[in-house]
Structures are given as structure tokens and as C-alpha cells.
Enzyme design. Structure first.
Site, PDB file in Angstrom:
ATOM      1  N   GLY A   9      -8.804  24.914  10.047  1.00  0.00           N
ATOM      2  CA  GLY A   9      -7.536  25.605   9.795  1.00  0.00           C
ATOM      3  C   GLY A   9      -6.444  25.115  10.720  1.00  0.00           C
ATOM      4  O   GLY A   9      -6.079  25.802  11.685  1.00  0.00           O
TER       5      GLY A   9
ATOM      6  N   GLU B  18     -12.974  13.285  14.492  1.00  0.00           N
ATOM      7  CA  GLU B  18     -12.639  13.150  13.075  1.00  0.00           C
ATOM      8  C   GLU B  18     -12.184  11.717  12.759  1.00  0.00           C
ATOM      9  O   GLU B  18     -12.533  11.145  11.743  1.00  0.00           O
ATOM     10  CB  GLU B  18     -11.509  14.142  12.757  1.00  0.00           C
ATOM     11  CG  GLU B  18     -11.112  14.186  11.303  1.00  0.00           C
ATOM     12  CD  GLU B  18     -10.103  15.305  11.016  1.00  0.00           C
ATOM     13  OE1 GLU B  18      -9.471  15.803  11.972  1.00  0.00           O
ATOM     14  OE2 GLU B  18      -9.947  15.660   9.828  1.00  0.00           O
TER      15      GLU B  18
ATOM     16  N   ASN C 156      -1.850   7.796   8.194  1.00  0.00           N
ATOM     17  CA  ASN C 156      -1.911   6.497   8.877  1.00  0.00           C
ATOM     18  C   ASN C 156      -0.587   6.133   9.536  1.00  0.00           C
ATOM     19  O   ASN C 156      -0.566   5.390  10.521  1.00  0.00           O
ATOM     20  CB  ASN C 156      -2.375   5.417   7.890  1.00  0.00           C
ATOM     21  CG  ASN C 156      -3.877   5.518   7.649  1.00  0.00           C
ATOM     22  OD1 ASN C 156      -4.519   6.496   8.083  1.00  0.00           O
ATOM     23  ND2 ASN C 156      -4.453   4.545   6.986  1.00  0.00           N
ATOM     24  N   GLU C 157       0.527   6.674   9.000  1.00  0.00           N
ATOM     25  CA  GLU C 157       1.813   6.423   9.677  1.00  0.00           C
ATOM     26  C   GLU C 157       1.759   7.025  11.083  1.00  0.00           C
ATOM     27  O   GLU C 157       2.163   6.402  12.069  1.00  0.00           O
ATOM     28  CB  GLU C 157       2.979   7.051   8.895  1.00  0.00           C
ATOM     29  CG  GLU C 157       3.330   6.350   7.584  1.00  0.00           C
ATOM     30  CD  GLU C 157       2.404   6.742   6.436  1.00  0.00           C
ATOM     31  OE1 GLU C 157       1.571   7.656   6.622  1.00  0.00           O
ATOM     32  OE2 GLU C 157       2.499   6.122   5.356  1.00  0.00           O
TER      33      GLU C 157
HETATM   34  C1  LIG Z   1      -8.152  15.365   1.169  1.00  0.00           C
HETATM   35  C2  LIG Z   1      -7.431  16.127   2.240  1.00  0.00           C
HETATM   36  C3  LIG Z   1      -8.133  17.042   3.002  1.00  0.00           C
HETATM   37  C4  LIG Z   1      -7.486  17.777   3.985  1.00  0.00           C
HETATM   38  N1  LIG Z   1      -8.210  18.718   4.665  1.00  0.00           N
HETATM   39  C5  LIG Z   1      -7.584  19.465   5.604  1.00  0.00           C
HETATM   40  C6  LIG Z   1      -8.316  20.493   6.284  1.00  0.00           C
HETATM   41  O1  LIG Z   1      -9.495  20.731   6.030  1.00  0.00           O
HETATM   42  N2  LIG Z   1      -7.662  21.236   7.195  1.00  0.00           N
HETATM   43  C7  LIG Z   1      -6.352  21.017   7.512  1.00  0.00           C
HETATM   44  O2  LIG Z   1      -5.845  21.714   8.393  1.00  0.00           O
HETATM   45  N3  LIG Z   1      -5.625  20.061   6.875  1.00  0.00           N
HETATM   46  C8  LIG Z   1      -6.222  19.297   5.923  1.00  0.00           C
HETATM   47  N4  LIG Z   1      -5.507  18.327   5.238  1.00  0.00           N
HETATM   48  C9  LIG Z   1      -4.069  18.200   5.503  1.00  0.00           C
HETATM   49  C10 LIG Z   1      -3.708  16.925   6.245  1.00  0.00           C
HETATM   50  O3  LIG Z   1      -4.074  17.018   7.590  1.00  0.00           O
HETATM   51  C11 LIG Z   1      -2.175  16.760   6.065  1.00  0.00           C
HETATM   52  O4  LIG Z   1      -1.939  16.497   4.696  1.00  0.00           O
HETATM   53  C12 LIG Z   1      -1.635  15.635   6.903  1.00  0.00           C
HETATM   54  O5  LIG Z   1      -1.744  15.912   8.275  1.00  0.00           O
HETATM   55  C13 LIG Z   1      -0.153  15.346   6.556  1.00  0.00           C
HETATM   56  O6  LIG Z   1       0.605  16.510   6.610  1.00  0.00           O
HETATM   57  P1  LIG Z   1       1.551  16.924   5.384  1.00  0.00           P
HETATM   58  O7  LIG Z   1       0.728  16.875   4.137  1.00  0.00           O
HETATM   59  O8  LIG Z   1       2.220  18.189   5.738  1.00  0.00           O
HETATM   60  O9  LIG Z   1       2.625  15.741   5.251  1.00  0.00           O
HETATM   61  P2  LIG Z   1       3.945  15.564   6.132  1.00  0.00           P
HETATM   62  O10 LIG Z   1       3.628  15.835   7.556  1.00  0.00           O
HETATM   63  O11 LIG Z   1       5.034  16.341   5.487  1.00  0.00           O
HETATM   64  O12 LIG Z   1       4.232  14.015   5.958  1.00  0.00           O
HETATM   65  C14 LIG Z   1       4.803  13.463   4.764  1.00  0.00           C
HETATM   66  C15 LIG Z   1       4.946  11.966   4.956  1.00  0.00           C
HETATM   67  O13 LIG Z   1       5.848  11.683   6.059  1.00  0.00           O
HETATM   68  C16 LIG Z   1       5.214  10.829   6.997  1.00  0.00           C
HETATM   69  N5  LIG Z   1       5.612  11.184   8.360  1.00  0.00           N
HETATM   70  C17 LIG Z   1       5.721  12.448   8.862  1.00  0.00           C
HETATM   71  N6  LIG Z   1       6.083  12.396  10.169  1.00  0.00           N
HETATM   72  C18 LIG Z   1       6.199  11.068  10.485  1.00  0.00           C
HETATM   73  C19 LIG Z   1       6.522  10.360  11.681  1.00  0.00           C
HETATM   74  N7  LIG Z   1       6.811  11.002  12.821  1.00  0.00           N
HETATM   75  N8  LIG Z   1       6.518   8.994  11.650  1.00  0.00           N
HETATM   76  C20 LIG Z   1       6.211   8.332  10.496  1.00  0.00           C
HETATM   77  N9  LIG Z   1       5.906   8.958   9.330  1.00  0.00           N
HETATM   78  C21 LIG Z   1       5.886  10.300   9.322  1.00  0.00           C
HETATM   79  C22 LIG Z   1       3.716  11.080   6.818  1.00  0.00           C
HETATM   80  O14 LIG Z   1       2.956   9.981   7.263  1.00  0.00           O
HETATM   81  C23 LIG Z   1       3.620  11.285   5.300  1.00  0.00           C
HETATM   82  O15 LIG Z   1       3.566  10.029   4.652  1.00  0.00           O
HETATM   83  C24 LIG Z   1      -6.109  17.582   4.244  1.00  0.00           C
HETATM   84  C25 LIG Z   1      -5.406  16.632   3.486  1.00  0.00           C
HETATM   85  C26 LIG Z   1      -6.048  15.920   2.491  1.00  0.00           C
HETATM   86  C27 LIG Z   1      -5.253  14.929   1.688  1.00  0.00           C
END
Ligand SMILES: Cc1cc2nc3c(=O)[nH]c(=O)nc-3n(C[C@H](O)[C@H](O)[C@H](O)COP(=O)(O)OP(=O)(O)OC[C@H]3O[C@@H](n4cnc5c(N)ncnc54)[C@H](O)[C@@H]3O)c2cc1C
Length: 389
Positions: A137, A256, A372-373
């Protein structure tokens, strides 16, 4: 066992010992006799999750669930090398995905590092047996990449001897089926962003917790949103120190990204399957280089992992180098599946569901465990020491 392959002028011994090879043989024999012959339904569906827990129980009963853990928690006290061997054999045998992975691979290393003896005794064995299943979470609707932006609160309840949790978590993998959540909450709203966070262990049947599952693009109910409304957790459900949850969370992220979640056996087995697919489908010479690259990259990941395990076996932590590993395995997985898709051609959509299903999941690899970013930012700043701007 090995020295870092990057050490110049020193030979690297890549052979396993006789005892390690004997362990490999034992694992292989057992897995060949016990891995279900028919694939289980997806572990991201309700029925599939239950079926997978049955398999996890078989692993546990035979002390294969958590080989590197102490015997008292269901393990074998195996070394990290032996764990790596087990993982190789596990994927080689085509054994089911581990639906307990967020517990045994993410939370458990942090429980061993930061947990009290009471917490370890309380949580580890049921986790290994699949009797208690854990989800992560961390992410919130307005905090994904920027994890330190989380807003879910932990408010002190001195009279009750604990904390009240409120807020919303999202993208919680298999949250709809799990029994427990490990999560980060803002316990000191006045502190600097990374400082006022605490890491909690929360049973999902706690009063005030509501779990709502939702579907993924592939149709499985693999995700959940978790809503917390004044949910009470006692002091002994804090992992690590109060307000120092960031340190614990970064250790979990190291597991992880760096080693335990995605061991090289997974990609070596996938590359091996890819070679089989390429041969079965006419061995198109135009794809030979791509198939070869997949095999070489999977082997490179294996070698890099041997270097990582050497570091960890010496007592080092995964550290920011885990981000290098995460970028590599996630992009390798996408490449392997894209080559498979090209080999299958139009059949990819129709005939071979297993490749398509894992292709769809591979596409999420560059996003989960930190995009990956973000990993490239970490590598630039913390591994290479480049300036922030
Ligand atoms: C299959 C899957 C399983 C998951 N399981 C879990 C889970 O069990 N528990 C949990 O807590 N979360 C989970 N997640 C969530 C995951 O950790 C987030 O999706 C991830 O950290 C990205 O956050 P966001 O989706 O809010 O995207 P955002 O943070 O909104 O990012 C959107 C885009 O902007 C880019 N970006 C943002 N900030 C920067 C920066 N400073 N520099 C360059 N680029 C940037 C990102 O790389 C991305 O391409 C899961 C996600 C997936 C896809």
C-alpha cells in the site's frame, strides 16, 4: 562464491560447489515430480489466487516456499547462492507464479532487517505458508512516482496505544484477495516530506478498512483500491521507527528492484522458451539476431546477479544500484516478448494466449516498482553522482 566480474585482472570462478549442485539436483527432482502439469488459472483472478495458494502450501509443506529463511519460519537456512539455484530450477520447471511474492520477496527482507523479534515470530511463518497474504500500500491517486507526496495520514491515539489511519491507496496488486497490507502513512504532517512517514502492517479486516477490487486491461481483477477511515493499528504494527518509514520503504524497494522480486531464472527460462518458439515456427533467419540477443541479455543478467549476490553475501545492501537492475530486467522482458510477438505474427492475437498474456504484463514492467524514468534519475544522481540539473 564469485568475485565481481568487473574486477580487472582477477579470475572469476563461476562454478557452483558440489553441495550447491546437489541442492540443484534435489530441487529439480522435486519440482519435476510436483509442478502441476496443467497451468493454473491466472493468480490475478479470485479462483486462480485460491488455486495458487494451494500450490504455495505444497511448497511450504516441503520446505521449498522460502528456502533462504531460517528453519523456524519454514525455510532451510539456504545461502543466497542456493536461493538463486532454487529460483533457476523453479522457472526452468515452468512452476506457477508466486502470488505470495509481495510478502516473501518485498516485505520479508525488511521484516528481517527492521522488525522486532516479536514481529518476525508473528508474521513470517504464516506469510511463508500462504495463510496470510500481503499487498503493498504505497501508491495513492496523487502520489505514484513521487512517493514522498503521499497524503494518507497516521494520527496518534495515545489512549488506545496506537495510530488511526485514514486515506486512500491505489494500484494495490492482488489487494482484493490479500489478507494484509504493508503501507506508508504520513505520521508527522509538519516534517519535511521524507521525514514524517511511518511504515505500518495492517490486517485488511481491520474496522474502517474498505477494499475495492478493479479490473486490469487484460480482464483480471488484479488491482484494488484500499480506503482507510480512522482504522486503528496498535504500536506493535509499526515496522521500524516511527517517522522513519522512508528508510524502511527504500529497503523494501531495494528488494523489489534489485534482486528478490525478479531473479534471472525467470528471464533465462523465457529466453529459452523463445528459442524453442523460434525453432518451432521455422527459425526465420531475419529474427535470429533478436533471439540471440535475448539469450545473451538473459545470461548477462545472470552474471550481473552473481555480482549482486556476492555484494549482498558480504553484508552490503542493494542500494541505488538496484535501479540499474530494475531497468535491465524490465526492458529485457519487453524485448523478449516483442520478439515472440514478431515470431508468432498474426497468430500472436489468436493462438498463443500464454505469450500474449505475459506480453501484456511485461509492458507494465517499466512502470511498476518505480517507473524506469525515475530509476534513470536515481542512477544518474545516486550511482553516477551527476548533478540534479
Ligand atoms: C502492474 C502494476 C502493479 C502495481 N502494483 C502496485 C502495488 O502493489 N502497490 C503500489 O503501491 N503501487 C503499485 N503500482 C503503482 C506503481 O508503483 C505506479 O504506477 C508508479 O510508481 C508510477 O506512478 P503513477 O502511476 O502515479 O505515475 P506518475 O507518477 O503520474 O508518472 C507518470 C509518468 O511521468 C513520469 N515521471 C513522473 N515523475 C518524473 C520525474 N521526476 N522525472 C521523469 N519522469 C517522471 C513517470 O515516469 C511516468 O512515465 C503498480 C503499477 C503497475 C503498473
Amino acid at each position: 562464491m564469485v568475485e565481481s566480474p568487473f574486477t580487472i585482472g582477477r579470475p572469476v570462478d563461476l562454478t557452483f560447489t558440489d553441495a550447491e549442485e546437489a541442492f540443484r539436483a534435489e530441487c529439480r527432482t522435486w519440482l519435476e515430480a510436483n509442478v502441476p502439469t496443467d497451468p493454473l488459472p491466472s493468480g490475478d483472478t479470485r479462483d486462480g489466487f485460491t488455486a495458487h495458494l494451494g500450490w504455495e502450501r505444497t511448497l511450504f509443506d516441503n520446505r521449498y516456499a522460502v528456502v533462504s529463511w531460517p528453519v523456524e519460519y519454514g525455510g532451510r537456512d539456504a545461502s543466497l547462492w542456493e536461493w538463486l539455484i532454487f529460483e533457476e530450477e523453479y522457472y526452468r520447471a515452468g512452476a506457477p507464479q508466486r502470488v505470495t511474492q509481495n510478502g516473501i520477496f518485498l516485505l520479508a527482507p525488511s521484516l528481517f532487517e527492521f522488525g522486532t523479534r516479536e514481529q518476525q515470530d508473528r508474521y513470517l511463518r504464516p506469510m511463508a505458508a500462504g495463510e496470510e497474504t500481503w499487498c503493498q500500500g504505497w501508491s495513492e491517486p496523487d502520489a505514484g512516482s513521487d512517493l514522498a507526496a503521499i497524503q494518507s495520514r497516521a494520527t496518534r491515539d495515545d489512549a488506545a496505544g496506537g495510530w488511526r489511519l485514514s486515506g486512500q491507496k491505489t494500484w494495490t496488486t492482488r489487494g482484493a484477495f490479500c489478507t494484509h497490507l504493508f503501507g506508508l502513512f504520513r505520521s508527522d504532517p509538519g516534517a519535511e516530506r521524507h521525514r514524517g512517514l511511518t511504515y505500518f502492517l495492517v490486517p485488511l479486516d481491520t474496522a474502517g478498512v474498505t477494499v475495492r477490487g478493479f479490473g486490469r486491461l487484460d480482464g483480471d481483477e488484479g488491482f484494488a483500491e484500499v480506503f482507510l477511515d480512522d482504522a486503528f493499528v496498535a504500536d506493535d504494527q509499526v515496522l521500524g521507527d516511527v517517522h522513519h518509514g522512508w528508510t524502511v520503504a527504500m529497503a523494501t524497494a531495494g528488494s523489489e528492484r534489485g534482486l528478490t522480486l525478479r531473479s534471472p531464472g525467470r528471464y533465462r527460462a523465457a529466453a529459452h522458451r523463445l528459442v524453442g518458439l523460434w525453432r518451432e515456427r521455422g527459425a526465420d533467419p531475419r529474427l535470429a539476431d533478436d533471439v540471440t540477443r535475448a539469450v545473451i541479455d538473459a545470461e548477462a543478467y545472470q552474471l550481473q546477479t552473481l555480482a549482486t549476490v556476492t555484494r549482498l553475501a558480504r553484508g552490503d545492501k542493494p542500494g541505488p544500484e538496484a535501479s540499474l537492475t530494475k531497468v535491465f530486467w524490465s526492458e529485457l522482458d519487453v524485448r523478449i516478448h516483442e520478439v515472440a510477438r514478431r515470431i508468432l505474427g498474426p497468430d500472436a492475437e489468436r493462438a498463443d494466449e500464454s505469450w500474449m498474456k505475459s506480453y501484456q504484463f511485461a509492458l507494465s514492467g517499466p512502470i511498476y516498482a518505480g517507473t524506469n524514468e525515475i530509476q534513470r534519475n536515481v542512477i544518474a544522481e545516486r550511482v553516477l553522482g551527476l548533478p540534479r540539473r
